[in-house]
Design a protein around this motif. Structure first.
Motif, PDB file in Angstrom:
ATOM      1  N   PRO A 155      64.700  67.098  52.568  1.00 43.22           N
ATOM      2  CA  PRO A 155      65.229  65.847  53.125  1.00 43.22           C
ATOM      3  C   PRO A 155      64.912  65.752  54.617  1.00 43.22           C
ATOM      4  O   PRO A 155      65.604  66.319  55.460  1.00 43.22           O
ATOM      5  CB  PRO A 155      66.738  65.955  52.866  1.00 43.22           C
ATOM      6  N   LEU A 156      63.869  65.028  54.953  1.00 44.93           N
ATOM      7  CA  LEU A 156      63.393  64.909  56.329  1.00 44.93           C
ATOM      8  C   LEU A 156      63.689  63.507  56.855  1.00 44.93           C
ATOM      9  O   LEU A 156      63.420  62.512  56.176  1.00 44.93           O
ATOM     10  CB  LEU A 156      61.890  65.187  56.398  1.00 44.93           C
ATOM     11  N   VAL A 157      64.242  63.414  58.064  1.00 46.93           N
ATOM     12  CA  VAL A 157      64.534  62.125  58.692  1.00 46.93           C
ATOM     13  C   VAL A 157      64.066  62.173  60.140  1.00 46.93           C
ATOM     14  O   VAL A 157      63.946  63.242  60.748  1.00 46.93           O
ATOM     15  CB  VAL A 157      66.034  61.774  58.632  1.00 46.93           C
ATOM     16  N   SER A 178      73.912  68.753  54.350  1.00 41.73           N
ATOM     17  CA  SER A 178      74.057  69.940  55.203  1.00 41.73           C
ATOM     18  C   SER A 178      72.713  70.511  55.633  1.00 41.73           C
ATOM     19  O   SER A 178      72.572  71.017  56.750  1.00 41.73           O
ATOM     20  CB  SER A 178      74.872  71.007  54.467  1.00 41.73           C
ATOM     21  N   ASP A 179      71.702  70.475  54.753  1.00 39.34           N
ATOM     22  CA  ASP A 179      70.400  71.061  55.077  1.00 39.34           C
ATOM     23  C   ASP A 179      69.404  70.002  55.529  1.00 39.34           C
ATOM     24  O   ASP A 179      68.210  70.090  55.270  1.00 39.34           O
ATOM     25  CB  ASP A 179      69.842  71.809  53.868  1.00 39.34           C
ATOM     26  N   LEU A 180      69.889  68.987  56.237  1.00 37.59           N
ATOM     27  CA  LEU A 180      69.035  67.887  56.682  1.00 37.59           C
ATOM     28  C   LEU A 180      68.076  68.360  57.767  1.00 37.59           C
ATOM     29  O   LEU A 180      68.466  69.057  58.710  1.00 37.59           O
ATOM     30  CB  LEU A 180      69.912  66.755  57.226  1.00 37.59           C
ATOM     31  N   LEU A 181      66.785  67.972  57.627  1.00 39.83           N
ATOM     32  CA  LEU A 181      65.772  68.257  58.641  1.00 39.83           C
ATOM     33  C   LEU A 181      65.651  67.041  59.544  1.00 39.83           C
ATOM     34  O   LEU A 181      65.271  65.958  59.097  1.00 39.83           O
ATOM     35  CB  LEU A 181      64.428  68.577  57.991  1.00 39.83           C
ATOM     36  N   LEU A 182      65.984  67.205  60.815  1.00 41.96           N
ATOM     37  CA  LEU A 182      66.025  66.100  61.762  1.00 41.96           C
ATOM     38  C   LEU A 182      64.964  66.311  62.838  1.00 41.96           C
ATOM     39  O   LEU A 182      64.886  67.365  63.460  1.00 41.96           O
ATOM     40  CB  LEU A 182      67.413  66.005  62.398  1.00 41.96           C
TER      41      LEU A 182
END
Length: 511
Positions: free
Chosen positions: A31-33, A70-74
């Motif tokens: 999950p990349l944002v 929780s494991d979001l890639l920002l």
């Protein structure tokens, strides 16, 4: 009727970032944002498909997104870099698909492909080729072709149910009203405040807004809703600023009085061709593609495109290719400027002529150009040999004006003039396994064999698979009582069942 394509790149910033990072890019399922500032708030400006599947969306606060996943890639967004990459894509598409392309920032392009789809056979072919090439560089994309800019933009973003599985759709002009009727008001590119007020009044679809009295609509919301409705239905033209390729050779002609007669347009087309050929000759170049743009007095732009099999600067040849397509141009209220450009060029030196009695080599490039611009460049080809013993794999298509290949077909055994893409099953009777058939039935007709030659044994290509390594074909050249000659073969060597099932097939016909 015009043909306008809206190319939508839903995850363009994410895809651009992945290409830049290369091997260091996060996994595709992560999950990349991307985040940026909106006033004093830090919000999401782009989200990958896995992130959207988890409920994240553009405009969401970063703190809320981090609380949900929780494991979001920002990572930080870079809008200038995204727009620069979009411009590069537009310039590439300008050379490949259409002479009229505009940016639809921040996540799309607009292409006017009117008269430019013949090279791909049809509009669906152009869209499919575009999406395939973008998929090869891992860029998600959808494309819709419609008669107006507004309709194409709306349908590609909000008309997902009408898209084919490959992500494309072509809207017929007769179906335009029905196609956009049920789309939400957001498809009209209205301000969020206006959409919110209209929704409170119970107006949620374009057809419902179209049914409202125009005077009361303009009194309450200004001219924007009426203008967007007229644009999506084609009642009002939409500003279109085409992208221009850098360092492009072009010439132009401005008119004190607008022109519109076909013979006048053709006359100035020939003058532009003469001017362009002079510039090309001074630079030692030849054109492989020509784009002629017509700027009308109503700010609309139309264009025609002509491709060449090989670089050329022959005035008569180039003028004929362009004049043959003038009939597709709608001058409207008049044309005030014409621009002729050569987006694809190649070095072209002087040709040497021999006066020693050498037989001249015929030049068919002019004929290839005429046919290519009428039926499509993709439909013209030459047949050349390929290094393979399997008959259906020993042939390949090459460009009509491609250089001669060094490979040659074997001369020990003749090959049919017409080779079927897939061998067709036949019913036969042979006296012995190694003998040719006495007769065979093909397409319901029984043919008696008068003469035969063979067998020519061909083995499978061992490096492909074990089944290929074991397969065997015995080919015979047979002639029936009418003098027609056929190329037939039997699967297997007659002893080992693994080599084939002893079935007979017809693979080609001789002249």
């Amino acid at each position: 009727m015009r043909q306008v394509v809206s190319l939508f790149l839903p995850t363009w910033p994410i895809d651009r970032l992945r290409r830049r990072l290369g091997r260091q890019a996060p996994p595709p399922d992560a999950p990349l944002v991307l985040a940026g500032m909106e006033g004093r708030r830090r919000v999401l400006t782009a989200a990958s498909m896995p992130a959207r599947a988890l409920g994240l969306h553009v405009g969401m606060a970063v703190t809320q997104a981090q609380a949900l996943v929780s494991d979001l890639l920002l990572m930080d967004a870079d809008p200038p870099a995204d727009e620069e990459a979009l411009e590069r894509l537009a310039v590439w598409s300008l050379r490949k698909y259409s002479p009229l392309i505009a940016l639809d920032a921040p996540d799309g392009l607009m292409l006017d492909v009117t008269g430019a789809t013949h090279s791909y056979g049809r509009t669906e072919g152009l869209l499919a080729d575009m999406l395939r090439r973008l998929a090869e560089v891992e860029t998600a994309a959808r494309a819709v072709c419609a008669p107006t800019y507004g309709a194409a933009h709306a349908l590609v973003r909000f008309g997902g149910e009408m898209l084919r599985p490959e992500g494309l759709a072509v809207v017929d002009p007769a179906d335009l009203v029905e196609a956009v009727a049920r789309l939400p008001l957001a498809a009209l590119r209205l301000e969020a405040k206006a959409i919110e007020i209209l929704a409170a009044l119970g107006i949620e679809a374009i057809a419902e807004l179209e049914a409202m009295p125009r005077a009361s609509l303009a009194l309450r919301f200004g001219s924007d809703p009426g203008r967007r409705l007229d644009q999506i239905y084609g009642r009002l033209s939409e500003p279109f600023e085409p992208v221009e390729a850098p360092k492009q050779i072009e010439v132009e002609r401005r008119f004190a009085e607008p022109i519109g007669a076909p013979e006048t347009i053709a006359r100035y087309t020939r003058k532009l061709v003469e001017a362009l050929c002079q510039v090309l000759e001074e630079a030692g170049l030849g054109a492989r593609r020509l784009d002629l743009r017509f700027h009308r007095v109503d700010n609309a732009v139309q264009a025609i495109r002509a491709g060449l099999a090989k670089a050329s600067r022959e005035k008569k040849q180039l003028a004929r290719l362009l004049c043959d397509r003038i009939e597709t141009v709608d001058p409207g209220y008049g044309i005030e400027r014409m621009v002729l450009a050569a987006p694809v060029i190649e070095p072209l030196g002087l040709r040497t002529m021999s006066s020693l009695g050498d037989k001249p080599v015929p030049d068919v490039s002019a004929l290839v150009d005429i046919l290519g611009n009428r039926v499509g460049e993709e439909r013209l080809f030459r047949v050349a040999a390929r290094e393979s013993h399997i008959p259906e794999r020993s042939v390949m298509r090459i460009a009509p004006m491609a250089d001669p290949t060094l490979l040659r077909w074997p001369e020990r055994w003749p090959r049919p003039v017409r080779l079927f893409a897939r061998p067709e099953a036949i019913e036969t009777m042979a006296l012995l396994p190694d003998h040719p058939p006495v007769h065979f039935v093909w397409r319901g007709v029984r043919r008696r064999v008068k003469r035969a030659d063979g067998p020519e044994r061909i083995y499978g290509e061992w490096h492909l698979s074990e089944a290929e390594w074991l397969s065997v074909r015995d080919y015979f050249l047979v002639e029936d009582e009418t003098g027609a000659r056929y190329w037939v073969f039997r699967q297997g060597d007659g002893m080992d069942a693994a080599t084939g099932r002893q079935d007979w097939f017809l693979h080609g016909i001789f002249a």
